[in-house]
Design a protein around this motif. Structure first.
Motif, mmCIF file in Angstrom:
data_model
loop_
_atom_site.group_PDB
_atom_site.id
_atom_site.type_symbol
_atom_site.label_atom_id
_atom_site.label_comp_id
_atom_site.label_asym_id
_atom_site.label_seq_id
_atom_site.Cartn_x
_atom_site.Cartn_y
_atom_site.Cartn_z
ATOM 1 N N ARG A 1 0.825 -1.208 0.000
ATOM 2 C CA ARG A 1 0.000 0.000 0.000
ATOM 3 C C ARG A 1 0.860 1.259 0.000
ATOM 4 N N TYR A 2 1.940 1.191 0.792
ATOM 5 C CA TYR A 2 2.826 2.356 0.844
ATOM 6 C C TYR A 2 3.482 2.607 -0.515
ATOM 7 N N GLN A 3 3.967 1.547 -1.166
ATOM 8 C CA GLN A 3 4.609 1.708 -2.469
ATOM 9 C C GLN A 3 3.625 2.254 -3.510
ATOM 10 N N HIS A 4 2.390 1.745 -3.454
ATOM 11 C CA HIS A 4 1.379 2.220 -4.407
ATOM 12 C C HIS A 4 1.114 3.710 -4.220
ATOM 13 N N ASP A 5 0.901 4.102 -2.970
ATOM 14 C CA ASP A 5 0.597 5.515 -2.715
ATOM 15 C C ASP A 5 1.801 6.405 -2.977
ATOM 16 N N TRP A 6 3.017 5.884 -2.706
ATOM 17 C CA TRP A 6 4.231 6.672 -2.946
ATOM 18 C C TRP A 6 4.414 6.921 -4.440
ATOM 19 N N GLN A 7 4.192 5.877 -5.252
ATOM 20 C CA GLN A 7 4.327 6.037 -6.697
ATOM 21 C C GLN A 7 3.277 7.028 -7.240
ATOM 22 N N ALA A 8 2.041 6.934 -6.715
ATOM 23 C CA ALA A 8 1.003 7.876 -7.154
ATOM 24 C C ALA A 8 1.367 9.304 -6.774
ATOM 25 N N MET B 1 -9.546 22.562 -14.455
ATOM 26 C CA MET B 1 -10.032 21.569 -13.504
ATOM 27 C C MET B 1 -9.137 21.549 -12.279
ATOM 28 N N VAL B 2 -9.761 21.574 -11.097
ATOM 29 C CA VAL B 2 -9.045 21.400 -9.828
ATOM 30 C C VAL B 2 -9.740 20.305 -9.048
ATOM 31 N N TRP B 3 -8.950 19.558 -8.302
ATOM 32 C CA TRP B 3 -9.530 18.527 -7.424
ATOM 33 C C TRP B 3 -8.510 18.166 -6.358
ATOM 34 N N ALA B 4 -8.991 17.572 -5.272
ATOM 35 C CA ALA B 4 -8.117 17.098 -4.205
ATOM 36 C C ALA B 4 -7.784 15.629 -4.447
ATOM 37 N N GLY B 5 -6.737 15.173 -3.764
ATOM 38 C CA GLY B 5 -6.351 13.781 -3.902
ATOM 39 C C GLY B 5 -5.239 13.590 -4.915
ATOM 40 N N ALA B 6 -4.545 12.437 -4.799
ATOM 41 C CA ALA B 6 -3.387 12.175 -5.661
ATOM 42 C C ALA B 6 -3.755 11.451 -6.945
ATOM 43 N N VAL B 7 -5.044 11.153 -7.159
ATOM 44 C CA VAL B 7 -5.427 10.427 -8.355
ATOM 45 C C VAL B 7 -5.138 11.274 -9.599
ATOM 46 N N ALA B 8 -4.549 10.638 -10.623
ATOM 47 C CA ALA B 8 -4.257 11.302 -11.890
ATOM 48 C C ALA B 8 -5.404 11.057 -12.862
ATOM 49 N N VAL C 1 -9.776 8.101 -14.874
ATOM 50 C CA VAL C 1 -8.512 7.778 -14.216
ATOM 51 C C VAL C 1 -7.484 7.407 -15.273
ATOM 52 N N ASP C 2 -6.271 7.977 -15.153
ATOM 53 C CA ASP C 2 -5.178 7.646 -16.064
ATOM 54 C C ASP C 2 -4.615 6.299 -15.645
ATOM 55 N N PRO C 3 -4.827 5.256 -16.456
ATOM 56 C CA PRO C 3 -4.395 3.917 -16.021
ATOM 57 C C PRO C 3 -2.877 3.776 -15.961
ATOM 58 N N GLU C 4 -2.137 4.603 -16.689
ATOM 59 C CA GLU C 4 -0.680 4.494 -16.652
ATOM 60 C C GLU C 4 -0.103 5.100 -15.370
ATOM 61 N N VAL C 5 -0.657 6.230 -14.936
ATOM 62 C CA VAL C 5 -0.148 6.882 -13.732
ATOM 63 C C VAL C 5 -0.758 6.282 -12.476
ATOM 64 N N SER C 6 -2.044 5.944 -12.525
ATOM 65 C CA SER C 6 -2.738 5.388 -11.358
ATOM 66 C C SER C 6 -3.339 4.045 -11.710
ATOM 67 N N PRO C 7 -2.501 3.020 -11.939
ATOM 68 C CA PRO C 7 -3.045 1.692 -12.296
ATOM 69 C C PRO C 7 -3.878 1.136 -11.139
ATOM 70 N N GLY C 8 -5.056 0.655 -11.477
ATOM 71 C CA GLY C 8 -5.938 0.095 -10.460
ATOM 72 C C GLY C 8 -6.638 1.135 -9.619
ATOM 73 N N GLY C 9 -6.440 2.413 -9.893
ATOM 74 C CA GLY C 9 -7.058 3.467 -9.092
ATOM 75 C C GLY C 9 -8.514 3.684 -9.461
ATOM 76 N N ASP C 10 -9.230 4.349 -8.578
ATOM 77 C CA ASP C 10 -10.613 4.714 -8.854
ATOM 78 C C ASP C 10 -10.832 6.166 -8.411
ATOM 79 N N LEU C 11 -12.080 6.592 -8.432
ATOM 80 C CA LEU C 11 -12.395 7.985 -8.142
ATOM 81 C C LEU C 11 -12.784 8.224 -6.687
ATOM 82 N N ALA C 12 -12.450 7.284 -5.796
ATOM 83 C CA ALA C 12 -12.800 7.471 -4.392
ATOM 84 C C ALA C 12 -12.119 8.702 -3.804
ATOM 85 N N GLY C 13 -10.918 9.027 -4.283
ATOM 86 C CA GLY C 13 -10.201 10.188 -3.759
ATOM 87 C C GLY C 13 -10.435 11.464 -4.542
ATOM 88 N N PHE C 14 -11.373 11.425 -5.493
ATOM 89 C CA PHE C 14 -11.675 12.606 -6.317
ATOM 90 C C PHE C 14 -12.698 13.453 -5.561
#
Length: 698
Positions: free
Chosen positions: A142-149, A545-552, A617-630
């Protein structure tokens, strides 16, 4: 020893006593009711007398107020010259612009994306060594995933910051270049004035007359002028106010017997004397403003011919009727103490000028030297055909709007030039059902009016307790403005609508040079038939566009008719950054925007009635990510310079969804655009979303 009667006689006697008591009670009730009725009648009569007295006092107060207003108008006319002499002289320095621009403010882009803290990723649970090891691996993943994002988001921020800085530097350079060009033009004007060039002299002294704040509301400002370089003489024809500036009514009083206001007419001789004095003051004020503005010593003398634009009694046709004329050397003017003179005596006796003896009857005088007699080019300002609303004097423009309201059957007055509380015109609609007090603001803009102006008007309407607010402009309004005004007591009048209203009520006005009457060629809200090249236009919008969260996210746009995209080329995204014609184009974000779309609404293809903004969601920058943090998302509506005009809220994302409709801009029947929020999410990503709009994704 007494005893109680019994038998028939006793019963009869008791009944008589009961009837007597009832009659007495009824009599007492009648007497009490009569007393209450008399008390009620007395109270009612007292209330009616009080109401009649209050009504009479109110009508008398209204009559006194009207009389005071009439006296105030006359006093203002009498003090015209004194007020003008107290004003500061016109100077070129007042036109100089400071060489400074707004500082660089990157907003959210200035703050690095926070990196995840390893301490927050502790292993949880596990009774066995194997389970604890598994939990530790899961926490580390989880840490590696969030760090990469976060790293990807930070790299994206750095790129956006660099692009925004480059854009700001280019903008700042352009602003400074414009200011320096303006100031250089003033320096050239000064050189031309010192060299005595006629064209520069006429432009400068005409500007001095127009800059004066002493002219009351409704006074005309039309001038034709020429400069005699050899004689160092300025010759001008200046329009004077009509007789209507002097009220026909002297006083008003309320007559209770007829319940009417009775007006006392101002004597003809008094009105004529006031009008002659006002005309003399106008001529002297023109002379004062011109000599006071002559900081370069260009003028040895000034010739002023004052005229009114009225019906010539000799021909029955409209003409320039000259009511005053004077030629004044500087040496004769400078010793005058204008604050103490009698205007008529000063003009006629001291300066040897001409002034009509009966200006109320349009008895003309013979003008002196005319601008056309000078032999150089004559420059005219004001008057003539359809006035250009863009270049009209601001005070005159507000007066025109007030005249429009009066032509529509309302009472309307422009406000004072200071401390007006954001109110340019106050109108009163006498309709007993839909009427009331109306607050009017006037915006003489060339670009789209920002929604902040509409919000400010709404606050002014609420603060003033008015029934309605009207915002009148020479340009137009964007979707955010119409969206905010919907459902509120606000009316937005665009430039094209204003021109049409003016001509419907016999008033004059056009938008820009060469614009036909009523066409609304400049700033019109209607969609033009020919399309301007978007790369050449200056009036475009940035949708950031502005939004919070690290999702790309990838932000895209679809140019649609209804719910279907016009063609696949009208789907603008990372692999198709612009539609044909480039009316919609992906651009770097500015001012903290994480993504942006550049839109020229008036250049969208024919048939387009909707511009849909979506994100996935940009699958290359945020693989497996969703819009929960949008979250905390919004569309920032900006003008061509990047200044924020409005912020349109966007729905938050939901877990499991990977694409979202942010909202759509929809064309109104008049040609303007409304924003409709979205919110529909998709689990199948961008492909599923755009498929509903007719785009086939391979």
């Amino acid at each position: 020893m007494s005893r109680r009667s019994s038998g028939l006689v006793g019963v009869w006697a008791e009944a008589q006593r009961q009837q007597q008591r009832q009659r007495e009670a009824q009599q007492r009730a009648v007497v009490q009711q009569q007393r209450q009725q008399r008390a009620y009648e007395r109270d009612l009569a007292r209330m009616q007398r009080e109401q009649q007295a209050a009504y009479r006092q109110g009508r008398e107060a209204d009559a006194r107020l009207r009389t005071e207003e009439l006296e105030g108008q006359v006093a203002a006319l009498g003090g015209l010259l004194g007020a003008g002499c107290r004003a500061a002289p016109f100077r070129v320095a007042a036109l100089t612009r400071p060489e400074q621009v707004a500082p660089f403010e990157p907003g959210q882009l200035a703050h690095p994306v926070p990196m995840p803290d390893p301490a927050h990723y502790r292993a949880e649970g596990g009774w066995t060594a194997g389970r604890r090891a598994q939990a530790q691996q899961e926490a580390q993943a989880r840490y590696q995933h969030d760090w990469q994002a976060a790293q990807a988001a930070e790299a994206h921020r750095v790129r956006q910051l660099a692009a925004y800085r480059a854009q700001y530097d280019a903008w700042a350079s352009g602003q400074l270049a414009e200011v320096r060009a303006h100031n250089a033009g003033l320096a050239q004007l000064v050189d031309a004035l010192r060299a005595g060039e006629p064209g520069a002299a006429v432009d400068y002294f005409s500007a001095a007359l127009y800059a004066s704040g002493a002219w009351p509301e409704g006074f005309p400002r039309q001038v034709a002028a020429a400069f005699d370089r050899g004689a160092r003489q300025l010759v001008l024809d200046w329009e004077l106010p009509p007789i209507d500036v002097v009220p026909e009514v002297k006083s008003v009083r309320y007559v209770a017997s007829s319940d009417q206001e009775k007006e006392t007419a101002r004597p003809v001789t008094q009105r004529r004397a006031l009008y002659r004095d006002a005309l003399a003051q106008c001529v002297l004020l023109v002379l004062r403003d011109l000599f006071a503005a002559d900081e370069f010593g260009m003028l040895d003398s000034v010739v002023v011919n004052g005229f009114v634009d009225d019906v010539d009694p000799a021909t029955g046709r409209r003409a320039e009727i000259f009511l005053a004329a004077v030629s004044v050397p500087r040496a004769a003017f400078e010793p005058l103490n204008l604050g103490q003179v009698s205007a008529v005596d000063c003009l006629v006796e001291a300066l040897r000028g001409q002034l009509s003896a009966r200006p109320d009857q349009r008895a003309a005088v013979r003008p002196g030297r005319r601008p056309a007699d000078v032999g150089t080019g004559v420059v005219s300002h004001g008057g003539g055909g359809e006035p250009d609303l863009f270049t009209m004097d601001p005070i005159e423009f507000e007066g025109l709007v007030a005249e429009l309201f009066r032509a529509r059957g309302m009472q309307a007055l422009t406000t004072q030039r200071s401390n007006d509380g954001g109110v340019d015109v106050e109108a009163l609609d006498p309709d007993p059902i839909s009427g009331g007090r109306i607050i009017v603001q006037v915006k003489r803009y060339r670009n789209t009016v920002p929604p902040t102006a509409v919000r400010d008007l709404y606050g002014t309407v609420q603060g003033a307790g008015a029934n309605k607010g009207v915002l009148v402009t020479t340009s137009g309004f964007g979707p955010g403005s119409y969206g905010f005004a919907e459902g509120k007591p606000l009316t937005l009048v665009s430039g094209a609508e204003l021109v049409d209203l003016l001509h419907q009520h016999g008033l004059r006005g056009r938008l820009g040079e060469g614009a036909p009457a009523g066409s609304g060629a400049a700033g019109a809200a209607a969609v033009p038939a020919p399309r301007a090249a978007p790369d050449d236009v200056e009036d475009f919008n940035l949708l950031g566009m502005v939004w919070a969260g690290a999702v790309a996210l990838d932000v895209c746009a679809l140019v649609c008719r209804g719910s279907r995209v016009l063609s696949e080329e009208q789907f603008v995204f990372f692999n198709n950054p612009a539609n044909p014609g480039s009316s919609v184009r992906m651009v770097p974000g500015v001012g903290g925007d994480r993504a942006a779309v550049r839109v020229v609404f008036d250049a969208l293809p024919d048939g387009a009635d909707r511009l849909v903004l979506v994100a996935a969601v940009d699958p290359e920058v945020s693989p497996g990510g969703d819009l929960a943090g949008f979250t905390s998302a919004a569309i920032c509506l900006r003008d061509a310079a990047g200044a924020e005009l409005d912020r349109l809220p966007v729905a938050d994302g939901r877990p499991g969804e990977t694409a979202l409709v942010l909202g759509s801009f929809r064309r109104r029947s008049g040609g303007d655009w409304d924003f409709v929020p979205g919110g529909k999410g998709y689990r199948g990503g961008l492909g599923e979303l755009v498929g509903e709009y007719g785009v086939v994704v391979a």
